[in-house]
Design an enzyme around this catalytic site. Structure first.
Site, PDB file in Angstrom:
ATOM      1  CG  HIS A   1      -2.206  -0.659   1.055  1.00 57.02           C
ATOM      2  ND1 HIS A   1      -3.412  -0.031   1.265  1.00 57.02           N
ATOM      3  CD2 HIS A   1      -2.518  -1.922   0.668  1.00 57.02           C
ATOM      4  CE1 HIS A   1      -4.405  -0.867   1.026  1.00 57.02           C
ATOM      5  NE2 HIS A   1      -3.883  -2.035   0.664  1.00 57.02           N
TER       6      HIS A   1
ATOM      7  N   GLY B   1      -5.546  -3.491  -8.542  1.00 56.80           N
ATOM      8  CA  GLY B   1      -5.246  -2.316  -7.745  1.00 56.80           C
ATOM      9  C   GLY B   1      -6.433  -1.609  -7.131  1.00 56.80           C
ATOM     10  CD  GLU B   2      -6.538  -2.301  -3.364  1.00 57.54           C
ATOM     11  OE1 GLU B   2      -5.408  -1.798  -3.218  1.00 57.54           O
ATOM     12  OE2 GLU B   2      -6.766  -3.508  -3.218  1.00 57.54           O
TER      13      GLU B   2
END
Length: 323
Positions: free
Chosen positions: A38, A106-107
């Site tokens: 992250h 992904g984010e």
């Protein structure tokens, strides 16, 4: 027998602490480990987000047995796939063959930071497929040049390659990602115990390949303290992939989950110190067909106690129930 893993969650602990945690997990007898990748935590209350690949390199040197894996890296926006290939090859060498490269589409939470915008889900899947092709080609050795739809590669080569490249896992949440994973991945990754995901993975070529699941848990001798901590740090978890992949900031997750109650979180995350509750939370993953299940202990400052309890009580209970 189902294997039980430990999660180094970069969103809730600093880099030195994360390495210490995985060393403890190896000593406690966890079968494997995974690491989130992250740039932001999900919520401000989690409070951390060091660079996962530096943590992994340190973990490879501090441990000797436990497998390591990204869970997961997005190789399309924040990272170019040629750079991901280099990082993964280096990790396989540092860990002496213990590394697996978990990939996903992904984010927005993590990828927006480079200012390239956030593509639609259809485009993200296309980008992921193209990225995996580049990574595979670089793992094969030699120079790679491409002018693709989304990525260009200009005479790239990996100069330090392991004898065996790291296996590639792909995270799935629906039919399109299952088709991509079945066709391109060596293993499948999911955070929900849905049998239909594994069935779709098998249908598209994944039959016989490992399948790795993950779920959060919150150990504490004081169950109410565990419920409070799970609510403070993990109430975002129930939002589902379609929501979690789109929100851009921890404050967005805080706003989206403002009406989630502690009892709502406790209904989906086992809290307390009764191994039976944790076994029942893990069981649906085993029954769905997952061969490996990574647990996430909520709370960075509770890892030592959790790992010690796991060695004495939780791991024996899980292995007895799931053998």
């Amino acid at each position: 027998m189902v294997q039980i893993g430990y999660t180094m969650m970069t969103e809730q602990a600093g880099p030195r602490e994360l390495v210490d945690h995985v060393v403890r997990a190896e000593e406690a007898g966890f079968d494997f480990s995974v690491t989130s990748d992250h740039y932001f935590p999900w919520l401000r209350t989690q409070g951390h987000s060091p660079y996962a690949w530096s943590v992994l390199g340190a973990a490879a040197q501090a441990t000797s047995r436990i497998p390591l894996m990204t869970y997961v890296t997005c190789p399309t926006v924040r990272y170019h796939p040629a750079v991901v290939a280099q990082k993964a090859a280096t990790m396989q060498l540092l860990s002496q063959g213990r590394f697996r490269l978990g990939l996903g589409s992904g984010e927005n939470l993590n990828e927006h930071v480079v200012g390239e915008g956030w593509p639609s889900v259809e485009v993200r899947h296309e980008m992921l497929e193209e990225a995996i092709g580049i990574i595979r080609e670089l793992f094969g050795g030699g120079h790679v040049s491409r002018r693709g739809t989304y990525f260009n590669v200009d005479s790239a080569r990996l100069w330090d390659l392991p004898d065996e490249p790291p296996p590639i896992g792909v995270a799935v949440s629906g039919e399109r990602s299952c088709a991509l994973a079945g066709h391109l991945a060596d293993l499948v990754i999911a955070t929900e115990p849905k049998r239909e995901l594994l069935t779709a993975f098998d249908r598209h070529g994944g039959e016989g390949k490992p399948r790795v699941g993950q779920l959060p848990v919150c150990y504490d001798r004081d169950r109410e303290a565990a419920v409070r901590r799970a609510h403070e740090q993990f109430r975002w978890f129930g939002g589902g992939w379609k929501v979690n992949s789109e929100l851009p900031h921890p404050d967005s997750f805080a706003s989206a989950t403002q009406y989630v109650r502690p009892e709502d979180v406790a209904a989906s995350i086992p809290c307390g110190d009764d191994p039976a509750d944790f076994v029942e939370a893990v069981r649906p993953y085993a029954e769905a067909g997952f061969s490996e299940i990574a647990l996430v202990q909520v709370g960075g400052d509770t890892q030592a106690e959790y790992v010690e309890w796991s060695a004495k009580e939780l791991l024996p209970a899980l292995r007895e129930a799931l053998r």
